[in-house]
Scaffold this motif. Structure first.
Motif, short mmCIF file in Angstrom:
data_model
loop_
_atom_site.label_atom_id
_atom_site.label_comp_id
_atom_site.label_asym_id
_atom_site.label_seq_id
_atom_site.Cartn_x
_atom_site.Cartn_y
_atom_site.Cartn_z
N UNK A 142 0.94 -1.20 0.07
CA UNK A 142 0.07 -0.02 0.00
C UNK A 142 1.04 1.28 0.20
N UNK A 143 1.91 1.36 0.90
CA UNK A 143 2.84 2.12 0.84
C UNK A 143 3.50 2.58 -0.45
N UNK A 144 4.08 1.59 -1.03
CA UNK A 144 4.50 1.67 -2.57
C UNK A 144 3.53 2.09 -3.53
N UNK A 145 2.42 1.75 -3.44
CA UNK A 145 1.35 2.05 -4.73
C UNK A 145 0.75 3.58 -4.31
N UNK A 146 0.44 3.79 -3.06
CA UNK A 146 -0.17 5.16 -2.74
C UNK A 146 0.95 6.22 -2.35
#
Ligand SMILES: Cc1cc2nc3c(=O)[nH]c(=O)nc-3n(C[C@H](O)[C@H](O)[C@H](O)COP(=O)(O)OP(=O)(O)OC[C@H]3O[C@@H](n4cnc5c(N)ncnc54)[C@H](O)[C@@H]3O)c2cc1C
Length: 416
Positions: free
Chosen positions: A146-150
């Motif tokens: 989630x951190x990578x994508x968002x």
């Protein structure tokens, strides 16, 4: 040289819990407050939760995570509450001395009148899951993905399997799909999902993503990069049934297998932890067994909704303010016990005669039952429950009158 200062209230963690506790303490008249946050901004995990669904209870609006966090950040700034970013607390002693470090000040200590623990929680990693196979790239916890994508703008992969149906896994199934990936399945070991019913509807069913209940990943394939996983159905004892093995080709496996409250500092201070929640044992004011140390939010127990985190943090902040002013009363010592169907309660005990909400989670899905609160033989409260699920936090409200009438012990159970 180590810097040393004194402060009335130190809040460890600048997520939604820490900010709400600090605001509540300031509103209760405490001037000298310091929030210590290890990340480069306030907001905690909400900074990466760009989906909506936050704040329905607290603000009657659907906000995204960053919007919800920003409301509190704005208030922290408006009230002029000091905070240090990129500052990690590395020690807490029983006399409430907090040791922290950052680039500017190096290591420093703060002697606190009271401390609020608000360090949140972390995800259970692959190492804790014992899945056979090598360690190829392409395996992430759902929150890391989630951190990578968002936040970083990186896509972890294109062909995805998710293990665990906690809320983060469900949210990431939808997120990865919206970003163009194919999510083949969400596998859940238990016969029910660990996430909120609304997330199953909005994140899986709306996107035709299969939820395989009573299934687990038994093998990881691939050497350098993940090439696929073997998925098996499990029996009543949660053991894989070999004949049901199915190979699913994928380049990404996301793990959403539970959250662990970050209580290393709590343990170091010698504070007793609840075996089930992994958080500190607290009373109704969220005071731990060390006087003047309070806890709230996901560090205390994993919450389903941030709205309840904020509610709990207000209790902790106000109690800390009372403690600092020397006004905190301990009028009774009422222990709360549970049957196996109720896994835990927070608080675990009550020390004041005042209306108190008791939060709890159940061990499995129950339909058409009653939640019963007893003291000895007498029933203090009985309420009908159409459906109770482990993924949803439940609450019972105990009144001051009930507490005064009880015999020093209360039990919460699920009955026919
Ligand atoms: C992926 C995901 C999706 C979610 N979706 C929803 C949703 O749709 N709706 C909803 O209501 N809720 C949702 N939640 C839940 C909600 O985000 C949490 O309940 C809430 O963020 C918990 O707040 P907290 O302050 O306790 O912890 P956190 O937000 O984790 O904040 C803890 C803070 O403490 C800091 N910290 C930790 N240790 C230290 C230390 N030693 N020194 C200094 N600082 C430290 C951390 O850096 C962090 O900023 C979701 C959570 C996740 C992870």
């Amino acid at each position: 040289m180590t810097l040393h200062r004194k402060c009335e209230l130190v809040v460890i963690g600048g997520g939604p819990a820490g900010m709400a506790a600090a605001i509540a303490a300031r509103e209760a008249g405490i001037e000298d407050i310091l929030i210590l946050e290890r990340e480069e901004a306030l907001g905690g995990i909400l900074r990466q939760c760009i989906h909506n669904g936050f704040g329905l209870h607290r603000f009657g609006e659907e906000l995204t995570g960053p919007e919800y966090a920003y409301r509190y950040e704005k208030e922290v700034k408006r009230l002029g509450i000091p905070y240090c970013l990129e500052t990690t607390v590395v020690g807490l002693s029983p006399d409430r001395t907090v040791t922290a470090m950052n680039k500017k000040d190096g290591i420093f200590t703060v002697e606190a009148g009271a401390v609020v623990l608000a360090m949140g929680c972390r995800e259970r990693p692959k190492g804790a899951l014992n899945i056979a196979g090598r360690r190829p790239s392409g395996i992430y916890t759902a929150g890391t993905a989630q951190k990578f994508v968002n936040m970083k703008g990186y896509m972890p992969g294109r062909e995805v399997v998710i293990l665990g149906s906690g809320d983060i896994g469900l949210i990431m199934a939808r997120r990865m799909t919206l970003e163009g990936a194919k999510v083949h399945a969400v596998c859940e070991l238990m016969p029910y999902s660990g996430g909120l019913a609304r997330n199953i509807e909005q994140c899986l069913n709306d996107f035709n993503i299969p939820l395989k209940l009573s299934h687990t990943v038994t093998e990881i394939h691939g050497k350098e990069r993940l090439e696929g996983v073997t998925v098996c159905q499990v029996d009543g004892r949660l053991q894989p049934i070999a004949e049901t093995a199915e190979y699913i080709p994928c380049d990404t496996l996301l793990l959403s297998c539970g959250l662990i409250p970050e209580n290393e500092l709590t343990k170091e201070a010698g504070i007793a932890l609840d075996r089930v929640t992994g958080g500190a044992v607290v009373d109704g004011g969220r005071e731990t067994e060390i006087p003047g140390v309070f806890a709230c939010g996901n560090v205390l127990h994993v919450h389903d909704l941030v709205d309840y985190v904020s509610e709990e943090a207000v209790i902790a902040g106000r109690s800390a303010a009372e403690f600092i002013r020397g006004e905190r009363r301990k009028e009774c010592d009422i222990g709360i016990s549970v049957d196996g169907r109720v896994r835990y309660t927070v608080p675990e005990k009550i020390t004041e005669y005042k209306d108190t909400s008791v939060y709890f989670r159940v061990s499995e899905v129950f339909r058409d039952k009653k939640v019963v609160v007893r003291s000895g033989e007498s029933v203090l409260l009985s309420k009908k429950a159409n459906k109770l699920a482990p993924g949803e936090m439940e609450t019972v409200k105990l009144t001051e009158k009930m507490l005064r009438e009880c015999d020093g012990k209360i039990s919460v159970s699920i009955e026919e």
